[in-house]
Design a protein around this motif. Sequence first.
Motif, PDB file in Angstrom:
ATOM      1  N   LYS A  33       0.832  -1.206   0.000  1.00 52.14           N
ATOM      2  CA  LYS A  33       0.000   0.000   0.000  1.00 52.14           C
ATOM      3  C   LYS A  33       0.869   1.259   0.000  1.00 52.14           C
ATOM      4  CE  LYS A  33      -3.633   2.317   2.592  1.00 52.14           C
ATOM      5  NZ  LYS A  33      -4.481   2.281   3.779  1.00 52.14           N
ATOM      6  N   SER A  34       1.898   1.276   0.815  1.00 52.00           N
ATOM      7  CA  SER A  34       2.775   2.447   0.896  1.00 52.00           C
ATOM      8  C   SER A  34       3.488   2.706  -0.426  1.00 52.00           C
ATOM      9  CB  SER A  34       3.817   2.261   1.996  1.00 52.00           C
ATOM     10  OG  SER A  34       3.201   2.221   3.246  1.00 52.00           O
ATOM     11  N   PHE A  35       3.990   1.651  -1.036  1.00 52.24           N
ATOM     12  CA  PHE A  35       4.686   1.824  -2.305  1.00 52.24           C
ATOM     13  C   PHE A  35       3.713   2.213  -3.408  1.00 52.24           C
ATOM     14  CE2 PHE A  35       8.226   0.046  -0.124  1.00 52.24           C
ATOM     15  CZ  PHE A  35       9.345   0.403  -0.849  1.00 52.24           C
ATOM     16  N   LYS A  36       2.518   1.652  -3.371  1.00 46.50           N
ATOM     17  CA  LYS A  36       1.521   1.977  -4.389  1.00 46.50           C
ATOM     18  C   LYS A  36       1.080   3.435  -4.276  1.00 46.50           C
ATOM     19  CE  LYS A  36      -1.403  -1.160  -6.125  1.00 46.50           C
ATOM     20  NZ  LYS A  36      -2.539  -2.104  -6.175  1.00 46.50           N
ATOM     21  N   GLN A  37       0.961   3.946  -3.057  1.00 44.13           N
ATOM     22  CA  GLN A  37       0.546   5.337  -2.849  1.00 44.13           C
ATOM     23  C   GLN A  37       1.578   6.316  -3.399  1.00 44.13           C
ATOM     24  OE1 GLN A  37      -0.042   5.575   1.370  1.00 44.13           O
ATOM     25  NE2 GLN A  37      -2.224   5.123   1.213  1.00 44.13           N
ATOM     26  N   ASN A  38       2.835   5.929  -3.393  1.00 48.73           N
ATOM     27  CA  ASN A  38       3.909   6.821  -3.843  1.00 48.73           C
ATOM     28  C   ASN A  38       4.400   6.474  -5.242  1.00 48.73           C
ATOM     29  OD1 ASN A  38       4.070   8.425  -1.457  1.00 48.73           O
ATOM     30  ND2 ASN A  38       4.921   6.640  -0.448  1.00 48.73           N
ATOM     31  N   ARG A  39       3.645   5.687  -5.940  1.00 51.83           N
ATOM     32  CA  ARG A  39       4.015   5.245  -7.279  1.00 51.83           C
ATOM     33  C   ARG A  39       4.148   6.406  -8.261  1.00 51.83           C
ATOM     34  NH1 ARG A  39       0.574   0.510 -10.170  1.00 51.83           N
ATOM     35  NH2 ARG A  39       2.289  -0.248 -11.423  1.00 51.83           N
ATOM     36  N   HIS A  40       3.420   7.464  -8.036  1.00 51.53           N
ATOM     37  CA  HIS A  40       3.382   8.604  -8.945  1.00 51.53           C
ATOM     38  C   HIS A  40       4.627   9.493  -8.858  1.00 51.53           C
ATOM     39  CE1 HIS A  40       2.115  10.309  -5.139  1.00 51.53           C
ATOM     40  NE2 HIS A  40       2.464  11.483  -5.620  1.00 51.53           N
ATOM     41  N   LEU A  41       5.466   9.301  -7.868  1.00 48.08           N
ATOM     42  CA  LEU A  41       6.633  10.158  -7.683  1.00 48.08           C
ATOM     43  C   LEU A  41       7.627   9.966  -8.825  1.00 48.08           C
ATOM     44  CD1 LEU A  41       7.257   9.673  -3.870  1.00 48.08           C
ATOM     45  CD2 LEU A  41       6.057  11.540  -5.001  1.00 48.08           C
ATOM     46  N   ILE A  42       8.110  11.086  -9.347  1.00 44.95           N
ATOM     47  CA  ILE A  42       9.042  11.045 -10.472  1.00 44.95           C
ATOM     48  C   ILE A  42      10.375  11.687 -10.095  1.00 44.95           C
ATOM     49  CG2 ILE A  42       9.453  11.817 -12.824  1.00 44.95           C
ATOM     50  CD1 ILE A  42       6.406  11.786 -13.207  1.00 44.95           C
ATOM     51  N   SER A  43      10.295  12.794  -9.418  1.00 53.41           N
ATOM     52  CA  SER A  43      11.489  13.544  -9.062  1.00 53.41           C
ATOM     53  C   SER A  43      12.358  12.765  -8.078  1.00 53.41           C
ATOM     54  CB  SER A  43      11.083  14.880  -8.435  1.00 53.41           C
ATOM     55  OG  SER A  43      12.174  15.492  -7.812  1.00 53.41           O
ATOM     56  N   GLU A  44      13.639  12.735  -8.346  1.00 55.23           N
ATOM     57  CA  GLU A  44      14.569  12.028  -7.460  1.00 55.23           C
ATOM     58  C   GLU A  44      14.570  12.643  -6.066  1.00 55.23           C
ATOM     59  OE1 GLU A  44      19.235  10.698  -7.369  1.00 55.23           O
ATOM     60  OE2 GLU A  44      18.258  11.036  -9.300  1.00 55.23           O
ATOM     61  N   THR A  45      14.393  13.944  -5.983  1.00 55.26           N
ATOM     62  CA  THR A  45      14.331  14.629  -4.691  1.00 55.26           C
ATOM     63  C   THR A  45      13.125  14.162  -3.886  1.00 55.26           C
ATOM     64  OG1 THR A  45      15.332  16.566  -5.729  1.00 55.26           O
ATOM     65  CG2 THR A  45      14.314  16.885  -3.579  1.00 55.26           C
ATOM     66  N   GLU A  46      11.983  14.068  -4.526  1.00 59.89           N
ATOM     67  CA  GLU A  46      10.770  13.593  -3.843  1.00 59.89           C
ATOM     68  C   GLU A  46      10.922  12.143  -3.392  1.00 59.89           C
ATOM     69  OE1 GLU A  46       7.861  14.290  -6.910  1.00 59.89           O
ATOM     70  OE2 GLU A  46       6.960  15.875  -5.699  1.00 59.89           O
ATOM     71  N   ILE A  47      11.487  11.327  -4.258  1.00 59.70           N
ATOM     72  CA  ILE A  47      11.683   9.918  -3.920  1.00 59.70           C
ATOM     73  C   ILE A  47      12.615   9.784  -2.719  1.00 59.70           C
ATOM     74  CG2 ILE A  47      12.615   7.720  -4.740  1.00 59.70           C
ATOM     75  CD1 ILE A  47      11.678   8.600  -7.566  1.00 59.70           C
ATOM     76  N   ASN A  48      13.705  10.520  -2.727  1.00 57.66           N
ATOM     77  CA  ASN A  48      14.636  10.480  -1.596  1.00 57.66           C
ATOM     78  C   ASN A  48      13.963  10.941  -0.317  1.00 57.66           C
ATOM     79  OD1 ASN A  48      16.911   9.435  -2.871  1.00 57.66           O
ATOM     80  ND2 ASN A  48      17.529  11.444  -3.605  1.00 57.66           N
ATOM     81  N   PHE A  49      13.126  11.952  -0.415  1.00 55.52           N
ATOM     82  CA  PHE A  49      12.416  12.453   0.754  1.00 55.52           C
ATOM     83  C   PHE A  49      11.526  11.364   1.355  1.00 55.52           C
ATOM     84  CE2 PHE A  49       8.582  14.367   2.571  1.00 55.52           C
ATOM     85  CZ  PHE A  49       9.137  15.098   3.613  1.00 55.52           C
ATOM     86  N   HIS A  50      10.822  10.639   0.500  1.00 50.90           N
ATOM     87  CA  HIS A  50       9.909   9.613   0.985  1.00 50.90           C
ATOM     88  C   HIS A  50      10.638   8.358   1.450  1.00 50.90           C
ATOM     89  CE1 HIS A  50       5.992  11.378   0.159  1.00 50.90           C
ATOM     90  NE2 HIS A  50       6.576  11.986  -0.853  1.00 50.90           N
ATOM     91  N   LEU A  51      11.871   8.174   1.026  1.00 53.50           N
ATOM     92  CA  LEU A  51      12.652   7.033   1.487  1.00 53.50           C
ATOM     93  C   LEU A  51      13.313   7.274   2.838  1.00 53.50           C
ATOM     94  CD1 LEU A  51      14.397   5.846  -1.798  1.00 53.50           C
ATOM     95  CD2 LEU A  51      12.557   4.715  -0.556  1.00 53.50           C
ATOM     96  N   GLN A  52      13.343   8.516   3.266  1.00 53.21           N
ATOM     97  CA  GLN A  52      13.928   8.842   4.568  1.00 53.21           C
ATOM     98  C   GLN A  52      13.151   8.141   5.672  1.00 53.21           C
ATOM     99  OE1 GLN A  52      16.711  10.719   5.023  1.00 53.21           O
ATOM    100  NE2 GLN A  52      16.830  10.944   2.803  1.00 53.21           N
ATOM    101  N   VAL A  53      13.865   7.698   6.685  1.00 55.54           N
ATOM    102  CA  VAL A  53      13.209   7.050   7.822  1.00 55.54           C
ATOM    103  C   VAL A  53      12.470   8.124   8.596  1.00 55.54           C
ATOM    104  CG1 VAL A  53      13.590   5.763   9.938  1.00 55.54           C
ATOM    105  CG2 VAL A  53      15.026   5.342   7.937  1.00 55.54           C
TER     106      VAL A  53
END
Length: 54
Positions: A33-53
Amino acid sequence: MRQKVLKLYKDLLRYGENLKYTDKEYFQQRIRKSFKQNRHLISETEINFHLQVK
């Protein structure tokens, strides 16, 4: 970046298979569910932000 995210996803699902004191199905559903909700992210900055603990 895509490969890192996919590796994390697979690693988390594999980790969930070894859980003893937690509902495995619930854990795997939350990961999916968490990965599916963030599937739309494209920007590397946004992805890194969401990967932060959090």
